[in-house]
Write a protein that holds these residues in place. Structure first.
Motif, PDB file in Angstrom:
ATOM      1  N   SER A 188       6.978   3.510  11.731  1.00  0.00           N
ATOM      2  CA  SER A 188       7.663   4.340  10.741  1.00  0.00           C
ATOM      3  C   SER A 188       6.688   5.410  10.238  1.00  0.00           C
ATOM      4  O   SER A 188       5.533   5.106   9.936  1.00  0.00           O
ATOM      5  CB  SER A 188       8.117   3.471   9.569  1.00  0.00           C
ATOM      6  OG  SER A 188       8.251   4.230   8.394  1.00  0.00           O
ATOM      7  N   VAL A 211       6.054   6.969   7.441  1.00  0.00           N
ATOM      8  CA  VAL A 211       5.342   6.702   6.185  1.00  0.00           C
ATOM      9  C   VAL A 211       4.370   5.536   6.359  1.00  0.00           C
ATOM     10  O   VAL A 211       3.212   5.620   5.926  1.00  0.00           O
ATOM     11  CB  VAL A 211       6.331   6.423   5.024  1.00  0.00           C
ATOM     12  CG1 VAL A 211       5.599   5.913   3.790  1.00  0.00           C
ATOM     13  CG2 VAL A 211       7.117   7.679   4.688  1.00  0.00           C
ATOM     14  N   ARG A 212       4.797   4.467   7.005  1.00  0.00           N
ATOM     15  CA  ARG A 212       3.907   3.313   7.182  1.00  0.00           C
ATOM     16  C   ARG A 212       2.737   3.646   8.113  1.00  0.00           C
ATOM     17  O   ARG A 212       1.617   3.195   7.889  1.00  0.00           O
ATOM     18  CB  ARG A 212       4.700   2.104   7.661  1.00  0.00           C
ATOM     19  CG  ARG A 212       5.616   1.574   6.551  1.00  0.00           C
ATOM     20  CD  ARG A 212       6.265   0.266   6.904  1.00  0.00           C
ATOM     21  NE  ARG A 212       7.253   0.362   7.955  1.00  0.00           N
ATOM     22  CZ  ARG A 212       8.538   0.659   7.757  1.00  0.00           C
ATOM     23  NH1 ARG A 212       8.996   0.899   6.546  1.00  0.00           N
ATOM     24  NH2 ARG A 212       9.363   0.702   8.777  1.00  0.00           N
ATOM     25  N   HIS A 214       8.777   4.903  -3.082  1.00  0.00           N
ATOM     26  CA  HIS A 214       8.682   4.945  -1.620  1.00  0.00           C
ATOM     27  C   HIS A 214       7.397   4.263  -1.144  1.00  0.00           C
ATOM     28  O   HIS A 214       7.407   3.480  -0.183  1.00  0.00           O
ATOM     29  CB  HIS A 214       8.735   6.395  -1.156  1.00  0.00           C
ATOM     30  CG  HIS A 214       9.145   6.571   0.259  1.00  0.00           C
ATOM     31  ND1 HIS A 214       9.706   7.714   0.722  1.00  0.00           N
ATOM     32  CD2 HIS A 214       9.070   5.759   1.334  1.00  0.00           C
ATOM     33  CE1 HIS A 214       9.957   7.598   2.015  1.00  0.00           C
ATOM     34  NE2 HIS A 214       9.582   6.416   2.398  1.00  0.00           N
ATOM     35  N   LYS A 270       7.672   0.371  -1.794  1.00  0.00           N
ATOM     36  CA  LYS A 270       8.545  -0.293  -0.817  1.00  0.00           C
ATOM     37  C   LYS A 270       7.834  -0.485   0.522  1.00  0.00           C
ATOM     38  O   LYS A 270       7.880  -1.564   1.121  1.00  0.00           O
ATOM     39  CB  LYS A 270       9.813   0.544  -0.626  1.00  0.00           C
ATOM     40  CG  LYS A 270      10.720   0.061   0.476  1.00  0.00           C
ATOM     41  CD  LYS A 270      11.851   1.031   0.707  1.00  0.00           C
ATOM     42  CE  LYS A 270      12.529   0.730   2.011  1.00  0.00           C
ATOM     43  NZ  LYS A 270      13.487   1.759   2.387  1.00  0.00           N
ATOM     44  N   ASN A 271       7.158   0.554   0.986  1.00  0.00           N
ATOM     45  CA  ASN A 271       6.495   0.480   2.284  1.00  0.00           C
ATOM     46  C   ASN A 271       5.250  -0.400   2.253  1.00  0.00           C
ATOM     47  O   ASN A 271       4.961  -1.103   3.219  1.00  0.00           O
ATOM     48  CB  ASN A 271       6.196   1.881   2.794  1.00  0.00           C
ATOM     49  CG  ASN A 271       7.443   2.544   3.325  1.00  0.00           C
ATOM     50  OD1 ASN A 271       7.900   2.227   4.418  1.00  0.00           O
ATOM     51  ND2 ASN A 271       8.033   3.433   2.544  1.00  0.00           N
ATOM     52  N   LEU A 276       6.512  -3.983   2.542  1.00  0.00           N
ATOM     53  CA  LEU A 276       6.856  -4.334   3.924  1.00  0.00           C
ATOM     54  C   LEU A 276       5.595  -4.641   4.739  1.00  0.00           C
ATOM     55  O   LEU A 276       5.546  -5.622   5.483  1.00  0.00           O
ATOM     56  CB  LEU A 276       7.647  -3.207   4.582  1.00  0.00           C
ATOM     57  CG  LEU A 276       9.081  -3.006   4.092  1.00  0.00           C
ATOM     58  CD1 LEU A 276       9.641  -1.696   4.624  1.00  0.00           C
ATOM     59  CD2 LEU A 276       9.947  -4.182   4.506  1.00  0.00           C
ATOM     60  N   LEU A 277       4.577  -3.797   4.594  1.00  0.00           N
ATOM     61  CA  LEU A 277       3.323  -4.018   5.317  1.00  0.00           C
ATOM     62  C   LEU A 277       2.609  -5.276   4.826  1.00  0.00           C
ATOM     63  O   LEU A 277       2.028  -6.023   5.615  1.00  0.00           O
ATOM     64  CB  LEU A 277       2.411  -2.796   5.170  1.00  0.00           C
ATOM     65  CG  LEU A 277       2.874  -1.531   5.899  1.00  0.00           C
ATOM     66  CD1 LEU A 277       2.095  -0.318   5.421  1.00  0.00           C
ATOM     67  CD2 LEU A 277       2.759  -1.705   7.407  1.00  0.00           C
TER      68      LEU A 277
END
Length: 99
Positions: free
Chosen positions: A12, A14-15, A43, A46-47, A50-51
């Motif tokens: 992704s 951003v990631r 944002h 959130k990322n 997830l990581l």
């Protein structure tokens, strides 16, 4: 040398930018990442979650913060560094046309 391994989570935009920012650093503070990447708090949060849930990034709250908010710090885990390096190697193979 790291084995090329494409990673959908890291890929992704951003990631991938978060991981690239963290890769040469021991640890970075949330606001520094937000400002460097020019994304919103939500944002980035959130990322990072997830990581972190995937074991790629480790998050730490700094209890020594002088104001009422604790500062958040992020770093790639050892596993995260391997994942990111593998993903970058896979991207290099794709760019070379040798995948």
């Amino acid at each position: 040398m790291t084995d090329p391994q494409f990673n959908d989570l890291v890929h992704s935009p951003v990631r991938l930018r978060i991981c690239a920012l963290l890769r040469p650093a021991n640890e970075l503070e949330f606001a520094t990442m937000r400002d460097t990447l020019r994304i919103s708090d939500a944002h980035l949060s959130k990322n990072l979650k997830l990581l972190s849930d995937a074991g790629i990034v480790q998050l730490r709250k700094d209890p020594r913060t002088s104001n009422t908010r604790m500062r958040t710090w992020a770093a790639l885990t050892t596993e995260g560094t391997t994942v990111v390096d593998g993903h970058l190697a896979a991207l290099a193979q794709i760019a070379e046309g040798s995948f």
